[in-house]
Design a protein around this motif. Sequence first.
Motif, PDB file in Angstrom:
ATOM      1  N   ILE A   1       6.844 -35.652  10.934  1.00 37.87           N
ATOM      2  CA  ILE A   1       5.697 -36.150  10.167  1.00 37.87           C
ATOM      3  C   ILE A   1       5.754 -37.665  10.026  1.00 37.87           C
ATOM      4  CG2 ILE A   1       6.770 -35.840   7.886  1.00 37.87           C
ATOM      5  CD1 ILE A   1       3.911 -34.862   6.980  1.00 37.87           C
TER       6      ILE A   1
ATOM      7  N   VAL B   1       2.680 -40.045  11.220  1.00 38.76           N
ATOM      8  CA  VAL B   1       2.046 -40.959  10.243  1.00 38.76           C
ATOM      9  C   VAL B   1       2.071 -42.383  10.782  1.00 38.76           C
ATOM     10  CG1 VAL B   1       2.307 -42.011   7.965  1.00 38.76           C
ATOM     11  CG2 VAL B   1       2.480 -39.542   8.206  1.00 38.76           C
TER      12      VAL B   1
ATOM     13  N   LEU C   1      -1.546 -34.782  12.676  1.00 43.34           N
ATOM     14  CA  LEU C   1      -1.234 -35.046  11.271  1.00 43.34           C
ATOM     15  C   LEU C   1      -1.863 -33.991  10.361  1.00 43.34           C
ATOM     16  CD1 LEU C   1       0.089 -36.989   9.252  1.00 43.34           C
ATOM     17  CD2 LEU C   1      -2.059 -38.276   9.198  1.00 43.34           C
ATOM     18  N   THR C   2      -3.079 -33.546  10.702  1.00 39.91           N
ATOM     19  CA  THR C   2      -3.770 -32.521   9.900  1.00 39.91           C
ATOM     20  C   THR C   2      -2.955 -31.236   9.837  1.00 39.91           C
ATOM     21  OG1 THR C   2      -5.930 -33.430  10.511  1.00 39.91           O
ATOM     22  CG2 THR C   2      -5.912 -31.188   9.664  1.00 39.91           C
TER      23      THR C   2
ATOM     24  N   CYS D   1       0.147 -31.757   7.633  1.00 44.03           N
ATOM     25  CA  CYS D   1      -0.212 -31.833   6.208  1.00 44.03           C
ATOM     26  C   CYS D   1      -0.514 -30.455   5.623  1.00 44.03           C
ATOM     27  CB  CYS D   1      -1.412 -32.757   6.010  1.00 44.03           C
ATOM     28  SG  CYS D   1      -1.043 -34.500   6.289  1.00 44.03           S
ATOM     29  N   HIS D   2      -0.967 -29.531   6.472  1.00 47.25           N
ATOM     30  CA  HIS D   2      -1.301 -28.182   6.000  1.00 47.25           C
ATOM     31  C   HIS D   2      -0.151 -27.193   6.205  1.00 47.25           C
ATOM     32  CE1 HIS D   2      -5.400 -29.800   6.048  1.00 47.25           C
ATOM     33  NE2 HIS D   2      -5.693 -28.830   5.219  1.00 47.25           N
ATOM     34  N   THR D   3       0.998 -27.666   6.705  1.00 50.15           N
ATOM     35  CA  THR D   3       2.170 -26.801   6.854  1.00 50.15           C
ATOM     36  C   THR D   3       2.960 -26.846   5.554  1.00 50.15           C
ATOM     37  OG1 THR D   3       2.236 -27.295   9.222  1.00 50.15           O
ATOM     38  CG2 THR D   3       4.200 -26.296   8.261  1.00 50.15           C
ATOM     39  N   GLN D   4       2.834 -25.807   4.743  1.00 45.67           N
ATOM     40  CA  GLN D   4       3.393 -25.827   3.396  1.00 45.67           C
ATOM     41  C   GLN D   4       4.917 -25.838   3.382  1.00 45.67           C
ATOM     42  OE1 GLN D   4       1.641 -22.827   0.869  1.00 45.67           O
ATOM     43  NE2 GLN D   4      -0.445 -23.370   1.481  1.00 45.67           N
TER      44      GLN D   4
ATOM     45  N   GLN E   1       6.540 -29.165   2.710  1.00 44.20           N
ATOM     46  CA  GLN E   1       6.454 -29.750   1.374  1.00 44.20           C
ATOM     47  C   GLN E   1       7.728 -29.426   0.588  1.00 44.20           C
ATOM     48  OE1 GLN E   1       2.825 -28.199  -0.300  1.00 44.20           O
ATOM     49  NE2 GLN E   1       1.573 -28.958   1.395  1.00 44.20           N
TER      50      GLN E   1
END
Length: 676
Positions: free
Chosen positions: A29, A33, A74-75, A78-81, A84
């Motif tokens: 990531i 970015v 990137l989308t 960002c949606h790969t939990q 996080q």
Amino acid sequence: MKVLDFPLVKITSAFVLGIIASYYLHFSITLIVLLTSIGFIVFSRAFIWNLKRNKKTILFGSLSYILSFCIGALTLLCHTQSLQKSNYTHCQTAFKNPQSVTLILREKLKSNDYSDRYIGLVKTISEKSYSGKIIVNVQKDSTKTPLIVGNSIKIQTILQQNKPSKNPNQFDYGRYLADKQIYAQIYCQKKDILVSKTIQKDIWYYCAQLHSRIISNLEKSKFNKAEMNVALALILGQQQEISQDIIQDYQYSGATHILSVSGLHVGFIMLFITFILRPIPNTRKGSFFKLASILISLAGFAIISGLSPSVLRSVVMFSFVAIGSHLRRNGNIYHTLLVSILLILLFEPYFLFDVGFQLSYIALFFILWLHPILKNIYKPKNKLTVYIWEALTVSFAAQIGTLPLCLYYFHQFPGLFFATNIIILPVLSFIMIAGIVVMIVAIFTSPPLFMTMIFEKSIYLLNLMIHAVASLDSFVIRDISFNFYHLWAFSFFIIGSIIWIKKPSFNKLVLVFTSIIFIQISFILTKVETENKEELIVYNEKNNTLISERLGSHITLYTRDTIQKDINTRNINSYLVGNSIRLTKIQEIKNVLYFKNNKILIIDSTKTFSEKIHPDILVLTQTSKINLDRVLENIHPKIVIADGSNSNSIQKYWKKSCLKKNIPFHSTKEKGYYQF
């Protein structure tokens, strides 16, 4: 303007390629970015430079596509939990020892024979804040106090990671759940659950309450249970309670798509609302009122159906069509498709890997592209003939477009899909209109008996017709070997052929012949891979031992039960179809096998073996009650494998014994099949 010359086509294609690359290559990531930031700065400078000189350059176009690619990658990240830090996958203790887990139930899933199943949102683990979706399996019992969506519950439990597919070439349920951002499951009993008195009343709660109200009012009106479950699937997309026999009938008849709410259903709803609003004049205020009514109705339908991917994409698509119609801009429908794809993937990039999403858009694209060509081949004058020809051409266009993908995913083809679509469309049209009316009435009160009877009998008639077609079992072609090479080669051939048919030319004919060469290459590559592959597989079979030895296209199956009809053909068939091979012979399993200079010792319940044998691999079957510590001391294998015929309790002892000796232990029940 040609469709491919439209900038949105290239931008959307680059965005989609970015998502695919990020999915399979697992980009960092930080790297993405950084690249996106640099790309945005360079793109902005190029844009300003072009704006000042009022001139377009190849560099500016290239930068647009590179930036779209980076944004797509990137989308997805960002949606790969799981990336996080707050996601529960980072709480490793929860997967090893019982922890106090607090979660909120978000969605009711289809129950199985043993458990009621829900999707829950994790809130805390041992009083520490975490997030993420998880499946909750609650063991069925005699109590009449079901959990509801919105319940906040607390459980003392261990999180169970999603397990891989247990046998080769089978559906990977673990990966399917991971694509939906679900990485673990909880197994518990109702008595272990502490239910909070407070209920989280969000859109999901009210949606579930609306479902419950509709079902309750339909039951009060004496709606037959079997037909009601089909009605809920047809109108609201709720397949939780529909029986497996009915689903199988729809699969074999080639009508599964009507059980999954998609463009067909949303299109019916839009046409129905447009028909109701027809008396309103097409003035400025009248047109705006019509548009608002359509958009609100479609959004309401999406919410009621649970915001499933198929409904969401169809609602977005038809919303754009409605807005375009209101603005009197009958733009290219392909551009509308692209805008809806781009918008959906911006918010849910993992929809791209959903089979329903892929089939839905490909079917719609081919209906728009191929149907006009087929329709003009023959122009009947009789109304009945016109209807039959229209149904045939639409069905054929959709089936041709989705054929490679269907064969790749499902390895079967319903030969009577033509007949099915011609027969069911009139009944389905009536069911959709009647169903919408009945469901709206059921929101407020129990529908009148005459209305329920008409709706119920129409669904009964539909099921009867579907069953009649599905019963012609010989027309369902199964176990079709179709791999990744075939998928792309045949897709290229279909697209090239349609391009040539639309406007024949020499260059396009060359394209068709090139695609035929690619098909031949795909078969050659498949044959080469088949002939050169050598492997031994220990399957996960509950009451039997299955071991296959493959040398090229020749495969020998070793088993306890040598009578072929007693073997679980599902496990071995998936492997044979997926690898384009046939079973050569079946032999009774021996205590010692040899594969690539490796000695394999198999110990079963008889415990018969020689301690002088020093195998490379030890396979334990049929809950053999041996002293594994002593066996390992004498024979020193490189790895120990326990297949599915062993009990769970004895495997725990074997695992401990292997840990003591620092020998790898592979349980097929836990890790799936072993491939060597």
